[in-house]
Design a protein around this motif. Structure first.
Motif, PDB file in Angstrom:
ATOM      1  N   ASP A  86       0.833  -1.203   0.000  1.00 43.97           N
ATOM      2  CA  ASP A  86       0.000   0.000   0.000  1.00 43.97           C
ATOM      3  C   ASP A  86       0.873   1.261   0.000  1.00 43.97           C
ATOM      4  OD1 ASP A  86      -2.126   1.707   0.083  1.00 43.97           O
ATOM      5  OD2 ASP A  86      -2.667   1.300   2.186  1.00 43.97           O
ATOM      6  N   VAL A  87       1.570   1.468  -1.107  1.00 43.78           N
ATOM      7  CA  VAL A  87       2.488   2.605  -1.233  1.00 43.78           C
ATOM      8  C   VAL A  87       2.191   3.323  -2.545  1.00 43.78           C
ATOM      9  CG1 VAL A  87       4.902   3.349  -1.355  1.00 43.78           C
ATOM     10  CG2 VAL A  87       4.278   1.347   0.033  1.00 43.78           C
ATOM     11  N   GLU A  88       2.066   4.645  -2.481  1.00 43.31           N
ATOM     12  CA  GLU A  88       1.840   5.438  -3.676  1.00 43.31           C
ATOM     13  C   GLU A  88       2.992   6.420  -3.869  1.00 43.31           C
ATOM     14  OE1 GLU A  88      -1.977   7.322  -3.580  1.00 43.31           O
ATOM     15  OE2 GLU A  88      -3.018   5.487  -4.198  1.00 43.31           O
ATOM     16  N   ILE A  89       3.353   6.615  -5.149  1.00 44.30           N
ATOM     17  CA  ILE A  89       4.461   7.504  -5.481  1.00 44.30           C
ATOM     18  C   ILE A  89       3.935   8.723  -6.233  1.00 44.30           C
ATOM     19  CG2 ILE A  89       6.607   7.775  -6.772  1.00 44.30           C
ATOM     20  CD1 ILE A  89       7.154   4.842  -6.381  1.00 44.30           C
ATOM     21  N   TYR A  90       4.295   9.905  -5.736  1.00 44.58           N
ATOM     22  CA  TYR A  90       4.010  11.171  -6.399  1.00 44.58           C
ATOM     23  C   TYR A  90       5.348  11.756  -6.845  1.00 44.58           C
ATOM     24  CZ  TYR A  90      -0.578  10.953  -4.109  1.00 44.58           C
ATOM     25  OH  TYR A  90      -1.816  10.577  -3.682  1.00 44.58           O
ATOM     26  N   ASN A  91       5.404  12.235  -8.066  1.00 47.68           N
ATOM     27  CA  ASN A  91       6.622  12.883  -8.533  1.00 47.68           C
ATOM     28  C   ASN A  91       6.294  14.247  -9.110  1.00 47.68           C
ATOM     29  OD1 ASN A  91       9.360  11.561  -8.455  1.00 47.68           O
ATOM     30  ND2 ASN A  91       8.133   9.800  -9.127  1.00 47.68           N
ATOM     31  N   ILE A  92       7.129  15.225  -8.780  1.00 50.43           N
ATOM     32  CA  ILE A  92       7.002  16.564  -9.316  1.00 50.43           C
ATOM     33  C   ILE A  92       8.369  16.991  -9.846  1.00 50.43           C
ATOM     34  CG2 ILE A  92       7.384  17.568  -7.020  1.00 50.43           C
ATOM     35  CD1 ILE A  92       5.697  19.939  -7.870  1.00 50.43           C
ATOM     36  N   THR A  93       8.383  17.662 -10.992  1.00 54.89           N
ATOM     37  CA  THR A  93       9.654  18.042 -11.600  1.00 54.89           C
ATOM     38  C   THR A  93       9.495  19.300 -12.426  1.00 54.89           C
ATOM     39  OG1 THR A  93      11.453  17.295 -13.065  1.00 54.89           O
ATOM     40  CG2 THR A  93       9.225  16.581 -13.622  1.00 54.89           C
ATOM     41  N   ASP A  94      10.571  20.055 -12.575  1.00 53.22           N
ATOM     42  CA  ASP A  94      10.555  21.192 -13.492  1.00 53.22           C
ATOM     43  C   ASP A  94      11.356  20.878 -14.762  1.00 53.22           C
ATOM     44  OD1 ASP A  94      13.188  21.307 -12.675  1.00 53.22           O
ATOM     45  OD2 ASP A  94      13.174  23.428 -12.140  1.00 53.22           O
ATOM     46  N   GLU A  95      11.683  19.586 -14.937  1.00 58.30           N
ATOM     47  CA  GLU A  95      12.416  19.155 -16.121  1.00 58.30           C
ATOM     48  C   GLU A  95      11.478  18.317 -17.002  1.00 58.30           C
ATOM     49  OE1 GLU A  95      16.927  18.525 -15.019  1.00 58.30           O
ATOM     50  OE2 GLU A  95      15.668  17.514 -13.538  1.00 58.30           O
ATOM     51  N   LYS A  96      10.968  18.948 -18.056  1.00 60.70           N
ATOM     52  CA  LYS A  96       9.962  18.309 -18.898  1.00 60.70           C
ATOM     53  C   LYS A  96      10.469  17.028 -19.562  1.00 60.70           C
ATOM     54  CE  LYS A  96       7.285  22.452 -19.975  1.00 60.70           C
ATOM     55  NZ  LYS A  96       6.775  23.355 -21.038  1.00 60.70           N
ATOM     56  N   CYS A  97      11.781  16.927 -19.749  1.00 61.77           N
ATOM     57  CA  CYS A  97      12.337  15.754 -20.428  1.00 61.77           C
ATOM     58  C   CYS A  97      12.087  14.471 -19.647  1.00 61.77           C
ATOM     59  CB  CYS A  97      13.828  15.936 -20.674  1.00 61.77           C
ATOM     60  SG  CYS A  97      14.848  16.057 -19.189  1.00 61.77           S
ATOM     61  N   TYR A  98      11.766  14.590 -18.338  1.00 60.14           N
ATOM     62  CA  TYR A  98      11.577  13.396 -17.510  1.00 60.14           C
ATOM     63  C   TYR A  98      10.107  13.031 -17.282  1.00 60.14           C
ATOM     64  CZ  TYR A  98      16.554  13.540 -16.243  1.00 60.14           C
ATOM     65  OH  TYR A  98      17.920  13.518 -16.268  1.00 60.14           O
ATOM     66  N   ILE A  99       9.184  13.861 -17.732  1.00 62.14           N
ATOM     67  CA  ILE A  99       7.776  13.614 -17.443  1.00 62.14           C
ATOM     68  C   ILE A  99       7.335  12.238 -17.940  1.00 62.14           C
ATOM     69  CG2 ILE A  99       5.413  14.317 -17.982  1.00 62.14           C
ATOM     70  CD1 ILE A  99       6.664  16.100 -15.936  1.00 62.14           C
ATOM     71  N   GLU A 100       7.636  11.904 -19.185  1.00 59.52           N
ATOM     72  CA  GLU A 100       7.213  10.620 -19.738  1.00 59.52           C
ATOM     73  C   GLU A 100       7.906   9.457 -19.041  1.00 59.52           C
ATOM     74  OE1 GLU A 100       4.735  10.159 -21.931  1.00 59.52           O
ATOM     75  OE2 GLU A 100       4.444  12.317 -21.679  1.00 59.52           O
ATOM     76  N   ASP A 101       9.174   9.642 -18.637  1.00 49.47           N
ATOM     77  CA  ASP A 101       9.905   8.577 -17.953  1.00 49.47           C
ATOM     78  C   ASP A 101       9.302   8.269 -16.589  1.00 49.47           C
ATOM     79  OD1 ASP A 101      12.621   8.107 -19.597  1.00 49.47           O
ATOM     80  OD2 ASP A 101      12.108  10.224 -19.659  1.00 49.47           O
ATOM     81  N   LEU A 102       8.809   9.292 -15.918  1.00 53.37           N
ATOM     82  CA  LEU A 102       8.266   9.115 -14.565  1.00 53.37           C
ATOM     83  C   LEU A 102       6.908   8.421 -14.555  1.00 53.37           C
ATOM     84  CD1 LEU A 102       9.259  12.576 -13.057  1.00 53.37           C
ATOM     85  CD2 LEU A 102      10.093  10.352 -12.294  1.00 53.37           C
ATOM     86  N   LYS A 103       6.188   8.472 -15.662  1.00 54.03           N
ATOM     87  CA  LYS A 103       4.841   7.905 -15.691  1.00 54.03           C
ATOM     88  C   LYS A 103       4.838   6.400 -15.438  1.00 54.03           C
ATOM     89  CE  LYS A 103       2.662  11.424 -18.599  1.00 54.03           C
ATOM     90  NZ  LYS A 103       2.034  11.730 -19.908  1.00 54.03           N
ATOM     91  N   GLY A 104       5.903   5.723 -15.864  1.00 60.49           N
ATOM     92  CA  GLY A 104       5.947   4.273 -15.703  1.00 60.49           C
ATOM     93  C   GLY A 104       6.199   3.818 -14.278  1.00 60.49           C
ATOM     94  N   SER A 105       6.673   4.727 -13.412  1.00 61.32           N
ATOM     95  CA  SER A 105       7.007   4.328 -12.039  1.00 61.32           C
ATOM     96  C   SER A 105       6.274   5.149 -10.991  1.00 61.32           C
ATOM     97  CB  SER A 105       8.523   4.475 -11.805  1.00 61.32           C
ATOM     98  OG  SER A 105       8.939   5.821 -11.985  1.00 61.32           O
ATOM     99  N   SER A 106       5.323   5.970 -11.410  1.00 59.32           N
ATOM    100  CA  SER A 106       4.633   6.863 -10.481  1.00 59.32           C
ATOM    101  C   SER A 106       3.130   6.660 -10.553  1.00 59.32           C
ATOM    102  CB  SER A 106       4.952   8.328 -10.808  1.00 59.32           C
ATOM    103  OG  SER A 106       6.342   8.552 -10.919  1.00 59.32           O
ATOM    104  N   ASP A 107       2.458   6.975  -9.451  1.00 58.74           N
ATOM    105  CA  ASP A 107       1.004   7.009  -9.457  1.00 58.74           C
ATOM    106  C   ASP A 107       0.494   8.364  -9.933  1.00 58.74           C
ATOM    107  OD1 ASP A 107       0.215   4.355  -8.059  1.00 58.74           O
ATOM    108  OD2 ASP A 107       1.770   5.180  -6.772  1.00 58.74           O
ATOM    109  N   VAL A 108       1.247   9.415  -9.597  1.00 55.96           N
ATOM    110  CA  VAL A 108       0.891  10.770 -10.011  1.00 55.96           C
ATOM    111  C   VAL A 108       2.172  11.503 -10.403  1.00 55.96           C
ATOM    112  CG1 VAL A 108      -0.206  12.947  -9.355  1.00 55.96           C
ATOM    113  CG2 VAL A 108      -1.048  10.802  -8.391  1.00 55.96           C
ATOM    114  N   VAL A 109       2.132  12.200 -11.535  1.00 63.57           N
ATOM    115  CA  VAL A 109       3.276  12.996 -11.984  1.00 63.57           C
ATOM    116  C   VAL A 109       2.786  14.395 -12.333  1.00 63.57           C
ATOM    117  CG1 VAL A 109       5.147  13.237 -13.657  1.00 63.57           C
ATOM    118  CG2 VAL A 109       4.387  10.957 -12.980  1.00 63.57           C
ATOM    119  N   GLU A 110       3.499  15.411 -11.853  1.00 58.15           N
ATOM    120  CA  GLU A 110       3.134  16.786 -12.150  1.00 58.15           C
ATOM    121  C   GLU A 110       4.386  17.573 -12.550  1.00 58.15           C
ATOM    122  OE1 GLU A 110       0.231  18.123 -12.349  1.00 58.15           O
ATOM    123  OE2 GLU A 110      -1.031  16.578 -11.432  1.00 58.15           O
ATOM    124  N   TYR A 111       4.163  18.547 -13.426  1.00 52.40           N
ATOM    125  CA  TYR A 111       5.226  19.478 -13.805  1.00 52.40           C
ATOM    126  C   TYR A 111       4.974  20.814 -13.123  1.00 52.40           C
ATOM    127  CZ  TYR A 111       7.758  22.949 -16.533  1.00 52.40           C
ATOM    128  OH  TYR A 111       8.564  23.986 -16.901  1.00 52.40           O
TER     129      TYR A 111
END
Length: 559
Positions: free
Chosen positions: A456-481
């Motif tokens: 029961d673990v959820e991962i949220y990722n936030i970044t200001d580097e757009k080049c990583y947005i697509e990469d983070l989708k495969g390992s995150s529950d929520v991704v925001e720029y």
């Protein structure tokens, strides 16, 4: 790209004609009416020689990088052996035509089309990736199996042999001993340009299929066009397979439709894919593996990147017309240049999972197959060695795919996890901030799973580097720029986190200490925040926030 596109088009048409002729040879062999067999073979030889001559001349005149001349030599090599088989009316002739000559010609077409007509035109490359790649490299057997709803084999096992026969024998013997008895499998032995007795040894094994390539590097996608199994296990010839390793890898890949790629743990591999082990001989290694290789779903660790001296792939995801089009993604003519990072990137961005199966341990001797080629690599300036190979490859990858393959978050940091117990019960929320590809937040989740069996673990990722947005989708529950870290605490509303990992660039923002203080308010009681910085002065400034902070490598950890 070749300047004379009319000539390229003519050569592509010739290859298509040869593919039709190959099918005709196959039909002749079925009917056993060999009256005009040699006439067709001779015409094909002449056509191949014509393409070879054109490519050699073009490489000299235009200084282009293209390996179609090697593919021509491989095709002629295959064709000449098929001619000899026709004289003896050998039953092997059908397999050699279908599972060697035709795949080599299909690969030749792909190589000539991409390097001769597409690369390096960015607009054409984009169109190729979007519309042409998958049709050019998909596996017709996998497509048909998906239509039928039934595969010919449960598993395709491919062993890639390139000299070093003594290792190859150990490898194949281990596979034959430990492939599960209840698995319907095919054994595909790929002799990739060996100059020792590898070909003769393979023939003595009498595999389901044998693909003999004359020149290493000339036909990189030929073997994957022969696969007929639901899953594909590819084994380098410097790997020893162990008891229950294959069956546990299959259990892992079958556990989730989104799991595309599974590797076992091995020694002598990068990417932190080893596990603690104490043995000194092969026999002791097998005993260690026998004890270790007990199926355990909590030891299946998702990664954002894998390395693969031995791996298990989902054929549908990798090789079908509805898959990722593996085999057709090019960025350099050097097929050894960062292939693991390339496929990891593709799978991440398409939302597929990559798993390290810790309940499957095999032995890897360590770069026996490719070591000499890497160490002898020479760039255009004449620099030689492995450092040159990796430096140039990393630069090529970064320029082509706009992401550093060894950039932020490509692997987890031991210095961080030395001080994280990851034994939380109940629901756990993890926040990663500027964590690149996301290995460290993902490692927290996977460590909690392994340590205390908490899923029961959820991962949220936030970044200001757009080049990583697509990469983070495969390992995150929520991704925001975000481009404004002054309001970082508001990105996810009033959410509270058990772990916050701020991995890069914090010291470059206005009021970084204020950002840290805001993030501390976003922690649950007894939550942990970890900040990474290479700036010594900033590190000391962070440490002053809390006298109980822990310094580990480039990390400052608040508990």
């Amino acid at each position: 790209m070749i300047k004379n596109q009319i000539l390229v088009k003519q050569m592509l048409e010739i290859i298509n004609t040869m593919l039709e002729a190959s099918q005709h040879l196959y039909e002749i062999a079925i009917k056993k009416d060999y009256s005009n067999f040699m006439e067709i073979v001779n015409d094909m030889n002449n056509a191949i020689n014509s393409i070879h001559s054109n490519i050699v001349n073009l490489k000299k005149a235009e200084n282009i990088t293209i390996n179609v001349d090697l593919a021509c030599e491989n095709a002629n090599y295959s064709l000449n052996r098929i001619a000899n088989l026709s004289k003896s009316r050998s039953r092997n002739i059908l397999d050699k035509i279908e599972f060697e000559l035709i795949p080599i010609l299909e690969d030749m077409y792909l190589q000539l089309y991409f390097w001769g007509s597409i690369y390096p035109d960015k607009e054409k490359i984009h169109n190729y990736y979007q519309n042409e790649l998958i049709p050019l490299c998909s596996n017709k057997y996998i497509d048909q199996s998906e239509i039928n709803g039934k595969y010919k084999y449960d598993l395709s096992v491919i062993v890639v042999g390139y000299n070093n026969l003594e290792y190859t024998k150990l490898c194949i013997e281990s596979i034959l001993k430990y492939v599960p008895d209840n698995i319907n499998y095919e054994l595909i032995l790929l002799n990739h340009g060996s100059i020792d007795d590898t070909k003769k040894y393979f023939e003595s094994i009498a595999p389901t299929k044998q693909v003999d390539i004359l020149k290493n590097g000339g036909s990189p996608t030929a073997a994957i066009r022969t696969i007929e199994g639901k899953y594909c296990l590819t084994v380098s010839n410097d790997v020893v397979v162990t008891e229950n390793a294959i069956v546990n890898m299959i259990k892992c890949i079958e556990s989730d439709d989104k799991t595309a790629w599974v590797v076992p743990t091995t020694p002598n591999v990068s990417n932190n894919q080893t596990i603690p082990a104490n043995y000194n001989t092969i026999d002791e290694m097998h005993e260690f593996s026998r004890i270790n290789n007990k199926s355990d779903k909590y030891r299946w660790e998702q990664r954002v990147r894998l390395c693969n001296p031995i791996d298990l792939k989902s054929s549908k995801i990798w090789f079908s017309s509805n898959g990722i089009g593996w085999g057709g993604y090019f960025h350099t003519s050097n097929i050894m240049s960062f292939p693991d990072d390339k496929v990891s990137m593709i799978l991440r961005r398409k939302g597929y999972k990559m798993m390290l199966a810790k309940d499957a341990h095999c032995y890897h001797f360590g770069s026996i197959t490719l070591k000499d080629e890497v160490n002898n690599y020479k760039d255009k300036e004449g620099n030689v060695g492995s450092e040159t190979f990796y430096t140039e490859g990393r630069k090529e990858f970064s320029e082509f795919f706009k992401i550093d393959p060894w950039g932020t978050g490509f692997g987890f940091d031991f210095n961080l996890f030395t001080h994280l117990l990851c034994n939380d019960d109940g629901h756990v929320d993890v926040l990663g901030i500027n964590c690149g590809m996301g290995s460290n937040p993902l490692k927290i989740k996977e460590s909690i799973k392994e340590n205390v069996h908490n899923l029961d673990v959820e991962i949220y990722n936030i970044t200001d580097e757009k080049c990583y947005i697509e990469d983070l989708k495969g390992s995150s529950d929520v991704v925001e720029y975000t481009d404004d870290f002054s309001i970082v605490e508001n990105v996810f509303g009033n959410k509270k986190f058990n772990y916050i990992v701020f991995e890069s660039k914090l010291e470059t923002y206005a009021n970084p200490i204020e950002i840290i203080l805001k993030l501390k308010k976003c922690l649950v009681e007894n939550g942990i925040i970890a900040i990474k910085t290479y700036n010594i002065d900033f590190k000391n400034e962070i440490k002053n926030i809390d006298s109980k902070s822990i310094e580990s490598g480039y990390w400052i950890i608040f508990k």
